[in-house]
Design a protein around this motif. Structure first.
Motif, short mmCIF file in Angstrom:
data_model
loop_
_atom_site.label_atom_id
_atom_site.label_comp_id
_atom_site.label_asym_id
_atom_site.label_seq_id
_atom_site.Cartn_x
_atom_site.Cartn_y
_atom_site.Cartn_z
N GLY A 62 -19.37 -0.61 -4.26
CA GLY A 62 -20.20 -1.76 -4.57
C GLY A 62 -19.34 -3.00 -4.65
O GLY A 62 -18.12 -2.95 -4.44
N PRO A 63 -19.94 -4.15 -4.95
CA PRO A 63 -19.15 -5.38 -5.09
C PRO A 63 -18.14 -5.23 -6.22
O PRO A 63 -18.42 -4.62 -7.26
CB PRO A 63 -20.22 -6.43 -5.44
N VAL A 64 -16.95 -5.76 -6.01
CA VAL A 64 -15.88 -5.68 -7.01
C VAL A 64 -15.25 -7.05 -7.18
O VAL A 64 -15.35 -7.92 -6.31
CB VAL A 64 -14.79 -4.65 -6.60
N LEU A 94 -12.88 -3.13 -1.52
CA LEU A 94 -12.57 -1.70 -1.61
C LEU A 94 -12.15 -1.19 -0.24
O LEU A 94 -12.88 -1.36 0.75
CB LEU A 94 -13.78 -0.91 -2.10
N ARG A 95 -10.98 -0.57 -0.18
CA ARG A 95 -10.52 0.02 1.07
C ARG A 95 -10.93 1.50 1.08
O ARG A 95 -10.53 2.26 0.20
CB ARG A 95 -9.00 -0.10 1.18
N PRO A 96 -11.70 1.90 2.07
CA PRO A 96 -12.14 3.30 2.15
C PRO A 96 -11.12 4.14 2.88
O PRO A 96 -11.26 4.46 4.06
CB PRO A 96 -13.45 3.20 2.92
N GLY A 151 -17.87 2.12 5.74
CA GLY A 151 -16.78 1.66 4.88
C GLY A 151 -16.74 2.40 3.57
O GLY A 151 -16.76 3.64 3.53
N PRO A 152 -16.72 1.68 2.43
CA PRO A 152 -16.68 2.36 1.13
C PRO A 152 -17.86 3.29 0.89
O PRO A 152 -17.79 4.19 0.06
CB PRO A 152 -16.71 1.18 0.14
N GLY A 162 -8.25 -3.70 -3.54
CA GLY A 162 -7.22 -4.68 -3.24
C GLY A 162 -7.72 -6.07 -3.58
O GLY A 162 -8.82 -6.45 -3.18
N SER A 163 -6.94 -6.83 -4.35
CA SER A 163 -7.34 -8.17 -4.77
C SER A 163 -6.32 -9.20 -4.35
O SER A 163 -5.12 -8.91 -4.23
CB SER A 163 -7.52 -8.22 -6.30
N HIS A 164 -6.81 -10.42 -4.13
CA HIS A 164 -5.97 -11.55 -3.75
C HIS A 164 -6.32 -12.74 -4.62
O HIS A 164 -7.45 -12.86 -5.12
CB HIS A 164 -6.22 -11.95 -2.30
N ILE A 165 -5.35 -13.63 -4.79
CA ILE A 165 -5.60 -14.91 -5.46
C ILE A 165 -5.21 -16.04 -4.50
O ILE A 165 -4.38 -15.86 -3.60
CB ILE A 165 -4.84 -15.05 -6.79
#
Length: 502
Positions: free
Chosen positions: A286-288, A322-324, A213-214, A237-240
């Motif tokens: 890494g974690p985001v 993270l989209r690789p 992946g990343p 990419g983030s979501h709520i």
């Protein structure tokens, strides 16, 4: 494994691509080792928009092959995993200031007809002032369209692929990092580090599949000491998640002035999922987490179309990944292709690296990986994953509603919501979880929501869960309904079992 009996494949990465490749290979009779440095689906694969879809917006970039393949996989996954994949109807309001109506109609016509199968209803025009799905929207949005795609429980899709791989002979080692690997005597020798026991050991494999992946580029350069040729482009990419914005089971796909689209989707019965952003990410993998700007952006997207406004204070949960993506030199992050690229390096024992891809097409990606590796591995069985259900998906005629009625009759003591959740999560394997239970008391202690000790024990025993997060946010989304005290109690329960450290 000794030098004389290596694995055929060492797969690095326990996301959807790694798990799918391991499952396919194991089912063909290959000896497979799958290593994941954390939990299954801990990063990108649990941070998707949770859709199995053809990619309507990819038609604007003329990615017809990708859309056609994705639509075919959408139909297939509905049959193979009807418990975790199901139809979802989307409402696309027409905003006069953005794409013209004729363009939307043309795109939907192509979307309907690029697939040779039509298991889902086709698109149609809507008068939002007359149709109930228009009620949550602002009055200025009077016209729109409806079309169909599918929802998926993304992290469970990963877990079920990995579980099936193990049941077909693969070895799965989670929380095990591949520290280094070198070419030696015609094979790869890899040093593995177990982050729980803090022990190292070595294994040998004929071929390495880099599905990190990343971390795909980092794995090539640092772990495998192979010069990376194709480049990875990281996009965050983030979501709520907010309290339910509107009644009904429909989702909304909202056009934005920057030409992006944002989804609003019914989520976990009482919530609405909103996403996603596309933000270039220049730091190392890494974690985001979501930024303040991303949260404001997603709130503004909703406020541009819905009658009800939301703000950052309405967010009950958020997640980012993270989209690789394969770096195709596109100018903007949202324009980068979501197609996958497979890079095979054969200067010695082969290593195949996976760049890009989307969750919808993971199964075909796995088939393509094995096609590329055929000259480098022993004879194996033919392709099989297109016809074989995932664990729990072997229900009569792939009919989830019929199956749910059987579950309710067999376990009448389960509350309706609990029966549905367990049937969705485990499908026909619900019997393995519930066993001989004849009452709620037989399920043992509860940890908030309807999470029972018996379910926790099943997840630990069968699905490699070790921590509260594994259970509450990846094997389920019960974290949305669990208090801090309940999370702490679950942690103590796992610690007593020798798993999660207190």
């Amino acid at each position: 494994m000794t030098a004389s009996a290596p694995y055929d494949l060492l797969v690095i990465g326990g996301g959807i691509n790694g798990a799918g490749i391991a499952r396919d290979a194991a089912g063909r009779g290959l000896r497979v080792l799958l290593c994941e440095k954390g939990d299954l689906a801990e990063h990108t694969s649990s941070a998707s928009t949770k859709l199995i879809h053809g990619g309507l917006r990819y038609l604007e970039r003329y990615e017809f092959r990708l859309v056609r393949e994705a639509l075919a996989e959408r139909e297939r996954l509905m049959r193979l995993a009807p418990h975790i994949v199901w139809p979802l109807r989307f409402v696309l309001p027409h905003d006069a200031g953005l794409r013209p109506a004729w363009m939307l109609r043309l795109g939907l016509f192509l979307y309907d007809h690029l697939s040779r199968l039509r298991a889902l209803p086709g698109s149609r025009s809507l008068r939002l002032t007359r149709d109930g799905v228009g009620a949550p929207l602002q009055p200025r949005l009077t016209r729109g369209f409806a079309y169909s795609d599918c929802w998926v429980e993304d992290s469970r899709l990963v877990v079920l692929n990995a579980l099936d791989a193990v049941e077909r002979g693969a070895v799965l080692r989670t929380r095990t990092a591949v520290e280094s690997a070198r070419r030696e005597d015609g094979a790869w020798t890899a040093t593995l580090y177990d982050t729980v026991t803090r022990r190292r050991d070595s294994v040998r494999a004929k071929v390495v599949v880099n599905a990190a992946g990343p971390w795909v580029g980092q794995t090539l350069l640092q772990t495998l000491s192979v010069e990376a040729r194709p480049k990875v482009r990281l996009v965050k990419g983030s979501h709520i998640v907010v309290r339910r914005l509107y009644p009904g089971d429909q989702a909304y796909i909202l056009q934005q002035p920057d030409r992006r689209i944002v989804f609003a989707i019914p989520y976990e019965r009482d919530f609405t999922l909103i996403g996603t952003t596309d933000v270039p990410y220049e730091a190392g993998p890494g974690p985001v987490g979501i930024s303040v700007e991303e949260t404001r952006y997603l709130c503004a997207c909703i406020n541009r179309s819905f009658a009800r406004s939301i703000g950052p204070d309405d967010v009950v949960w958020s997640f980012s990944g993270l989209r690789p993506l394969y770096d195709d030199a596109a100018e903007s992050a949202s324009a980068v292709t979501r197609d996958y690229v497979l890079d095979l390096e054969t200067e010695g024992p082969p290593v195949l690296s996976v760049f890009g891809g989307k969750i919808t097409t993971y199964r075909r990606l796995a088939e393509h990986v094995l096609e590329k590796l055929r000259p480098h591995l022993p004879d194996w069985k033919p392709a099989w994953t297109g016809q074989t259900p995932l664990p729990g998906g072997d229900m009569e005629e792939a009919d989830f509603d019929r199956f749910l009625r059987r579950v309710a009759a067999q376990y009448p003591f389960l509350p309706e919501a609990t029966a549905r959740r367990l049937a969705r999560a485990y499908g026909t394997r619900i019997a393995r979880l519930l066993g001989d239970a004849a009452s709620l008391a037989d399920l043992g202690e509860t940890f908030g929501g309807d999470l029972s000790a018996r379910e926790v024990d099943y997840l630990v025993r069968e699905e490699r869960a070790r921590t509260s997060d594994d259970i509450l946010w990846r094997r389920s989304k019960l974290g949305l309904r669990t208090t801090r005290d309940e999370v702490a109690r679950l942690g103590r329960y796992l610690s007593a079992a020798g798993l999660q450290r207190p």
